[in-house]
Motif scaffolding. Structure first.
Motif, mmCIF file in Angstrom:
data_model
loop_
_atom_site.group_PDB
_atom_site.id
_atom_site.type_symbol
_atom_site.label_atom_id
_atom_site.label_comp_id
_atom_site.label_asym_id
_atom_site.label_seq_id
_atom_site.Cartn_x
_atom_site.Cartn_y
_atom_site.Cartn_z
ATOM 1 N N GLU A 1 0.819 -1.211 0.000
ATOM 2 C CA GLU A 1 0.000 0.000 0.000
ATOM 3 C C GLU A 1 0.851 1.258 0.000
ATOM 4 O OE1 GLU A 1 -2.571 -0.235 3.330
ATOM 5 O OE2 GLU A 1 -3.867 -1.788 2.465
ATOM 6 N N SER A 2 1.955 1.224 0.768
ATOM 7 C CA SER A 2 2.833 2.401 0.778
ATOM 8 C C SER A 2 3.472 2.619 -0.598
ATOM 9 C CB SER A 2 3.915 2.223 1.843
ATOM 10 O OG SER A 2 4.733 1.094 1.547
ATOM 11 N N SER B 1 2.144 1.712 -3.501
ATOM 12 C CA SER B 1 1.097 2.202 -4.407
ATOM 13 C C SER B 1 0.800 3.675 -4.143
ATOM 14 C CB SER B 1 -0.166 1.371 -4.229
ATOM 15 O OG SER B 1 -0.668 1.486 -2.914
ATOM 16 N N GLU B 2 0.825 4.077 -2.868
ATOM 17 C CA GLU B 2 0.608 5.487 -2.555
ATOM 18 C C GLU B 2 1.719 6.363 -3.128
ATOM 19 O OE1 GLU B 2 0.253 5.802 1.615
ATOM 20 O OE2 GLU B 2 -1.739 4.874 1.724
ATOM 21 N N GLU B 3 2.954 5.896 -3.066
ATOM 22 C CA GLU B 3 4.064 6.654 -3.638
ATOM 23 C C GLU B 3 3.912 6.769 -5.160
ATOM 24 O OE1 GLU B 3 7.651 4.842 -2.418
ATOM 25 O OE2 GLU B 3 7.463 5.461 -0.308
ATOM 26 N N GLU C 1 1.084 6.722 -6.839
ATOM 27 C CA GLU C 1 0.005 7.668 -7.113
ATOM 28 C C GLU C 1 0.479 9.111 -6.954
ATOM 29 O OE1 GLU C 1 -3.200 6.690 -4.567
ATOM 30 O OE2 GLU C 1 -3.749 4.839 -5.651
ATOM 31 N N LYS C 2 1.304 9.359 -5.951
ATOM 32 C CA LYS C 2 1.844 10.708 -5.757
ATOM 33 C C LYS C 2 2.699 11.122 -6.951
ATOM 34 C CE LYS C 2 1.887 10.683 -0.682
ATOM 35 N NZ LYS C 2 2.746 10.734 0.536
#
Length: 308
Positions: A102-103, A105-107, A109-110
């Motif tokens: 998840e971390s 994927s969040e990076e 997306e950013k």
């Protein structure tokens, strides 16, 4: 009341016996039964196997166990704790890997959002007289409508259509999903099956009963009603006689002997060792069938109650 009087159903009065009989047959209401002597454990029987102990040990709370039975129970509990801990560690690793994904994927997306923002930067000059006005679109009737109003109406229609759609429980893609159950971290301490307190092998104290007749073998001793006596006063031990275990020697004596003889000098009469207050363990005994023995002799079974 005679047997025929209890079973009489031609009376005009609904008797108490008929009410109890109907309540037991209906399956409703709490049932209570008074225990007899046959349903109560003897003082020298194991709390797990309910059989007379061959190699008895006692806990600090005064509960008597067969050494083989309690050691098997402790090993079984440790095995179950190890299995639960292994499952908990597996769940912990899975959650950790999911958190890492998840971390990541969040990076990502950013980074994608940053690229889109950078790509939307305008490099050519903007005409300030045109950019603030909306484009006029002529309609077939001759009226002029703006593209801005058309886009806003389309968005409002889409919002109304999305808000009007409700989740359906008959469509597999819209049915609610069951959330996974998360395991809690298990406790590593073994619990005593009777007292519910932590139990260790080192806390078990060997008990040495004094037989009534030393010449009898074990089989002949178990067939007798009075099997053991006090190590000091030679009084017969039983459920009706409160007794205690002396920790240094493991001897079993009556509480009357403890109060009148042993507490005066606090010395073990068998080994001569100095005693402390915690070395005198009161033995947990069963009932005698009489209410005055201090044991709850009423067994209750809670069942649903019919309400009008």
């Amino acid at each position: 009341m005679t047997r025929h009087g209890k079973n009489c159903t031609a009376g005009a009065v609904y008797t108490y016996h008929e009410k109890r009989k109907d309540t037991a047959a209906s399956g409703y209401g709490t049932q209570s039964v008074r225990l007899g002597k046959d349903a109560i454990k003897d003082f020298d029987c194991c709390c797990l196997s309910l059989q007379p102990c061959r190699d008895p040990v006692v806990t600090e709370d005064g509960y008597l166990y067969e050494r083989e039975a309690i050691l098997e129970y402790i090993l079984h509990q440790k095995t179950e704790i190890a299995k639960k801990m292994k499952a908990y560690e597996k769940q912990k690793k899975a959650l950790k890997s999911e958190g890492q994904l998840e971390s990541c994927s969040e990076e990502r997306e950013k980074v994608e959002k940053f690229k889109k923002r950078e790509g939307c930067i305008v490099s050519k000059p903007i005409n300030p007289f045109i950019s603030g006005q909306s484009k006029q679109v002529p309609s077939p009737n001759g009226s002029v409508s703006s593209s801005f109003s058309s886009s806003s109406s389309a968005s409002s229609v889409s919002e109304s259509s999305s808000s009007s759609s409700l989740p359906s429980f008959w469509i597999p893609s819209l049915t609610p999903e069951a959330k996974p159950t998360f395991l809690k971290k298990p406790s590593k301490t073994v619990i005593c099956p009777m007292s519910g307190r932590p139990l260790k092998m080192s806390d078990l104290i060997t008990v040495r009963f004094t037989p009534l007749d030393p010449n009898l073998d074990r089989v002949a001793l178990l067939t007798r009603q009075d099997r053991y006596v006090c190590a000091v006063t030679k009084d017969t031990l039983g459920n009706s006689v409160p007794s205690a275990v002396l920790k240094p020697s493991g001897s079993v004596v009556t509480l009357e002997c403890v109060e009148k003889l042993i507490r005066k000098d606090m010395i073990d009469p068998v080994t001569g060792d100095k005693l402390k207050e915690k070395d005198i363990i009161v033995l947990q005994r069963g009932g005698t069938g009489f209410a005055a023995s201090g044991v709850d002799l009423c067994a209750k079974e809670a069942r649903p109650v019919m309400q009008a």
